[in-house]
Design a protein around this motif. Structure first.
Motif, mmCIF file in Angstrom:
data_model
loop_
_atom_site.group_PDB
_atom_site.id
_atom_site.type_symbol
_atom_site.label_atom_id
_atom_site.label_comp_id
_atom_site.label_asym_id
_atom_site.label_seq_id
_atom_site.Cartn_x
_atom_site.Cartn_y
_atom_site.Cartn_z
ATOM 1 N N VAL A 569 57.643 -14.028 52.144
ATOM 2 C CA VAL A 569 56.719 -13.821 51.142
ATOM 3 C C VAL A 569 55.988 -12.520 51.375
ATOM 4 C CG1 VAL A 569 56.369 -16.087 50.340
ATOM 5 C CG2 VAL A 569 54.776 -15.230 52.349
ATOM 6 N N ASP A 570 56.779 -11.432 52.293
ATOM 7 C CA ASP A 570 55.943 -10.192 52.457
ATOM 8 C C ASP A 570 56.148 -9.446 51.299
ATOM 9 O OD1 ASP A 570 58.330 -7.665 53.661
ATOM 10 O OD2 ASP A 570 58.964 -9.289 52.704
ATOM 11 N N ASN A 571 55.318 -8.388 51.453
ATOM 12 C CA ASN A 571 55.238 -7.471 50.069
ATOM 13 C C ASN A 571 54.939 -8.105 48.862
ATOM 14 O OD1 ASN A 571 54.922 -4.705 49.580
ATOM 15 N ND2 ASN A 571 57.178 -4.403 48.920
ATOM 16 N N VAL A 572 54.158 -9.237 48.593
ATOM 17 C CA VAL A 572 53.801 -9.505 47.242
ATOM 18 C C VAL A 572 52.736 -8.915 46.861
ATOM 19 C CG1 VAL A 572 52.734 -11.555 46.095
ATOM 20 C CG2 VAL A 572 54.634 -12.094 48.030
ATOM 21 N N ALA A 573 51.846 -8.109 47.760
ATOM 22 C CA ALA A 573 50.733 -7.377 47.197
ATOM 23 C C ALA A 573 51.473 -5.933 46.732
ATOM 24 C CB ALA A 573 49.750 -6.990 48.323
ATOM 25 N N GLY A 574 52.641 -5.609 47.410
ATOM 26 C CA GLY A 574 53.292 -4.304 46.746
ATOM 27 C C GLY A 574 53.150 -3.126 47.595
ATOM 28 N N THR A 575 53.943 -2.207 47.707
ATOM 29 C CA THR A 575 53.954 -0.863 48.541
ATOM 30 C C THR A 575 53.749 0.287 47.367
ATOM 31 O OG1 THR A 575 55.133 -2.013 50.424
ATOM 32 C CG2 THR A 575 55.192 0.395 50.218
ATOM 33 N N PHE A 576 53.035 1.016 47.441
ATOM 34 C CA PHE A 576 52.560 2.176 46.701
ATOM 35 C C PHE A 576 52.848 3.627 47.607
ATOM 36 C CE2 PHE A 576 50.742 -1.669 45.139
ATOM 37 C CZ PHE A 576 50.895 -1.367 43.411
ATOM 38 N N GLU A 577 53.882 4.450 46.880
ATOM 39 C CA GLU A 577 53.919 5.855 47.478
ATOM 40 C C GLU A 577 53.261 6.642 46.776
ATOM 41 O OE1 GLU A 577 55.906 6.065 50.271
ATOM 42 O OE2 GLU A 577 57.152 3.968 50.412
ATOM 43 N N PHE A 578 52.653 7.746 47.226
ATOM 44 C CA PHE A 578 52.132 8.774 46.756
ATOM 45 C C PHE A 578 52.472 10.225 47.309
ATOM 46 C CE2 PHE A 578 49.322 5.050 45.995
ATOM 47 C CZ PHE A 578 49.091 5.178 44.890
ATOM 48 N N SER A 579 52.722 11.184 46.135
ATOM 49 C CA SER A 579 53.332 12.165 46.955
ATOM 50 C C SER A 579 52.463 13.617 46.566
ATOM 51 C CB SER A 579 54.590 12.514 46.388
ATOM 52 O OG SER A 579 55.119 13.904 46.610
#
Length: 804
Positions: A569-579
């Protein structure tokens, strides 16, 4: 604890039942050789007796008509060996060393005379193993205790820094690597068989890695690394690590110890102005002795370990300045451009307007970014734009390990031994940023234990049976990443991310553009959530040794059951990339240098993102049954022919409820105009395969062994042999939602399609809805590996994450 007691009772009953069968692998040793007179003629029916110099335990056997004897099932230790035969003087030899998983050759000569006369020989020859072509190395107790050990280091990779029972395997020939990824004779990593008191302890996910589940270092008397050409008795790995638990004796012995490492005692590095903090302690003790003299003995060991510090001296990282947190990037050396003004430049590209003064208007700042910025700690160096915050990384660890072994002589023909150990560890990996973002980046506890029971029955002087049982449950650090109880998105409120998602979403800045990351990433969505992770290994073994003429037969069998209860259940909160590309000038040659990734975050310009909707809890299982026969033929007193055959019948991994899927390259995909390549689903029900077996079956695991061992003179042995050795699939993390669970869970990923000119989506708009639902005839459709689902309504459990 109640469950462990129940298993102890069940195992005891199992031993009683198995002890009359011919059920085998062992860490016990033996003694073999020829009995002759002084002219070299063989002496049949001579009586050989071995007495343990520590416990007074006795083991006996008789020579055959060819003068050959074998005494097997002997615990490692020092012995007095005596030989008697009517018409000959009694010959006594001591000390005779018996090592782990080694049958030592000791030829004895008797002189004519009365039995009451004794010829004593004290350690006059080198004892060689000449009964097998096996190549291996024994590390005896004295060497294990005398050699210096450095806490931590390669031998403890993947575990806490306490001393490990594998510390010295890397000193033996042919062993390279570290404890996490080691190799014996060049074999692949995770391919070793590990035995403790003769019983397998491989886990389901990382066979050959046992660091977190082992008993205290002081609880092991010695070990043997069996490199190759070992008998058919051993299998399930390219190389065998064989450990023997320590037993008590007829006198009480004990010790207390403390190993201390402290930066106060360390010298400063030549180029360093100070020293990193280090507070490391390993402490404990042992005690062993008789419960009933000559019959029952115990040995107890305890080890405690604490670690504070131990990381390099804290460095500096970069967080946004106080001005930047308000949208004012006038202190930043590159211009910031407004993505809201993106428009065609008339030449096939795009152009943007700069923010006047590099200042983002307050009404343009994302409310989500405002809430995230409010959780940032104050800077340590407020006047610095870069390297303005001291890294707070910290990894405290506390571990307790204890073991107890009891040996009991039931009668002159039967003995039993039992060992139990338990390990608990609490390690918290704190990241670089203090405060709400990172009070405990990852929590990796360990709970492991082991039970070993062994029973020996000397049916006759030429027939010995051994039965053994082992139970090894583990929840290991390397795979158990506890779910963070905090619900970070209840604070950030990113639409599309569940409010009850564990931990905080991961925010990365400039990680995807090849540019060096300027700002420290935040969050821990990917650092928690492999929970639960519960491994079990239940193994029963039995072997029967029979001496007949020049032949020393050994028959045996083994049954092993392993399981893993798991959920990813990892990354249920999401990963967001900003550039920084999202706030750069697209038609400028400095497109890769202008802009600022944190400014892009404040404007809600998501460059790319991925998240998981997890599959249900899964239970994986596999089984292994093996039988073998070995025959050591004494062709001459100094020449032994070894023959063996092993057969293994594996039942490869299954998922209890069929919650798994995989790609079939030949199956027509209706969502791709029938082109080959579609998912298949295990389990029962509409559209499923009707099987739960992941890897199919195999029934040809025959492994022959043949070898010659020749004792040339007194101190040289020449060995020659051939054998087939097998390993089986390293399942690894089969519970990973990314690889195995398409259709039962969801890995959704989106990304900017034009290098940040336009965002993947706006942060305040939230995660885009998943792709449209699959129709029943489209089961197995995969959207470039990003999403697949079972049809809505096919199975209520499986519809999680799939839209109607």
């Amino acid at each position: 604890m109640r469950l462990q007691v129940r298993f102890f009772l069940l195992a005891t009953l199992a031993l009683v039942a198995f002890s009359v069968l011919a059920w085998g692998q062992g860490s016990f040793g033996g003694l073999t050789g020829n009995i002759t007179d002084q002219s070299g003629a063989v002496i049949p029916d001579a009586s050989i007796k071995m007495i343990n110099l520590n416990t007074a335990a006795a083991y006996s056997g008789n020579s055959t008509a060819e003068g050959v004897y074998l005494i097997s099932g002997v615990p490692p230790g020092r012995y007095r060996v005596s030989v008697t035969k009517t018409g000959f003087k009694t010959t006594t030899r001591e000390p005779v060393e018996v090592s782990t998983a080694t049958t030592t050759t000791l030829n004895l000569s008797l002189a004519v005379g009365e039995v009451t006369q004794t010829v004593e020989v004290v350690a006059d020859v080198v004892q060689l193993q000449t009964s097998s072509p096996e190549i291996g190395t024994v590390m005896p107790e004295k060497d294990m205790l005398d050699l210096p050990i450095s806490l931590g280091g390669a031998a403890t990779s993947g575990a806490s820094g306490r001393r490990q029972i594998e510390n010295f395997i890397f000193l033996t020939p042919g062993v390279t690597g570290d404890q996490w990824s080691k190799s014996i004779n060049g074999a692949p990593g995770f391919s070793q068989e590990i035995l403790i008191d003769g019983i397998d302890m491989q886990n389901f996910g990382a066979p050959g890695f046992v660091a977190e589940a082992t008993p205290p270092y002081e609880a092991v008397s010695e070990f043997k690394v069996q490199n190759t050409l070992y008998p058919a008795e051993y299998g399930l790995g390219f190389g065998v690590e064989n450990f023997s638990m320590k037993s008590g004796g007829n006198s009480f012995h004990g010790n207390l110890y403390e190993f201390l490492r402290n930066d106060v005692l360390d010298a400063r590095g030549f180029f360093s102005s100070d020293k990193p903090v280090l507070r490391q302690n390993e402490f404990g003790g042992t005690v062993g002795g008789p419960i009933i003299k000559d019959k029952t003995h115990f040995f107890f060991a305890y080890s405690g370990f604490t670690l504070r510090g131990g990381l390099p001296r804290a460095g500096l990282i970069t967080l946004p300045t106080e001005k930047q947190r308000m949208g004012d990037f006038s202190d930043y050396p590159a211009p910031i451009f407004d993505p809201g003004t993106t428009r065609p430049d008339g030449q096939g590209g795009f152009v943007r307007d700069p923010f006047p003064g590099n200042i983002i208007p307050a009404n343009r700042i994302s409310p989500i970014a405002v809430r995230a910025i409010g959780l940032l700690p104050p800077l340590d160096l407020a006047g610095s734009v870069f390297n303005n915050y001291v890294d707070r990384s910290f990894q405290p660890s506390t571990e307790h390990a204890w073991s107890l072994k009891i040996d009991h002589v039931i009668n002159p023909k039967q003995s039993i031994s039992g060992a139990f150990w338990r390990v608990t560890n609490d390690t918290v990996i704190n990241g670089p940023v203090a405060g709400e973002w990172n009070p405990g980046l990852r929590k990796t506890p360990t709970l492991a234990s082991g039970l070993r029971l062994n029973h020996f029955y000397n049916v006759s002087p030429t027939l010995v049976n051994h039965a053994g049982f082992g139970y090894t449950p583990t929840q290991p650090t390397w795979t158990l990443w506890k779910v963070d109880e905090r619900k970070g998105n209840q604070t950030l409120q990113i639409p599309g991310i569940p409010a009850d998602a564990n931990g905080y979403p991961d925010l990365y800045f400039d990680r995807t553009t090849g540019q060096a990351e300027i700002y420290q990433w935040l969050g821990n969505a990917q650092e928690n959530g492999f929970d639960p992770q519960k491994y079990k290994n239940i193994t029963a073994v039995d072997d029967l040794t029979w001496i007949r003429g020049r032949h020393q037969f050994k028959f045996g069998t083994m049954f092993r059951f392993r399981s893993n209860l798991a959920q990813d259940v990892d990354n249920v909160a999401g990963t967001f990339e900003f550039s920084q590309l999202s706030t750069s000038q697209p038609n400028s040659p400095d497109f890769s240098n202008f802009g600022n990734a944190f400014a892009s975050f404040m404007l809600g310009e998501v460059f790319s993102s991925f998240r998981q909707i997890p599959a249900p809890v899964q239970t994986f299982r596999d089984k292994m049954w093996a039988v073998y026969v070995d025959d050591a033929v004494k062709l001459k007193p100094n020449l032994t022919l070894s023959l063996g055959l092993r057969y293994e019948l594996p039942s490869y991994a299954i998922e209890k409820d069929g919650i798994m899927s995989m790609l079939d390259l030949n199956r027509p995909n209706p969502g791709a105009d029938g082109r080959p390549g579609a998912l298949i689903f295990l389990g029962d029900g509409q559209g499923r395969t009707g099987t739960r077996n992941v890897f199919g079956s195999y029934h040809k695991s025959f492994s022959p062994r043949i070898g010659l061992s020749y004792a040339w003179k007194d101190k040289t042995v020449v060995r020659l042999g051939y054998g087939v050795f097998r390993i089986y699939p390293n399942y690894g993390r089969v519970n990973s939602g990314i690889f195995w669970n398409s259709g039962f869970g969801l890995l959704q990923a989106v990304s900017s399609t034009d290098q940040g000119v336009h965002p993947a989506f706006k942060l305040d708009d939230g995660w885009p809805p998943p792709p449209v639902g699959c129709r029943s005839e489209q089961r197995g459709v995969s959207n470039l590996g990003q999403f697949s689902c079972v049809p809505s309504g096919a199975d209520a459990e499986l519809d999680a994450g799939c839209p109607a």
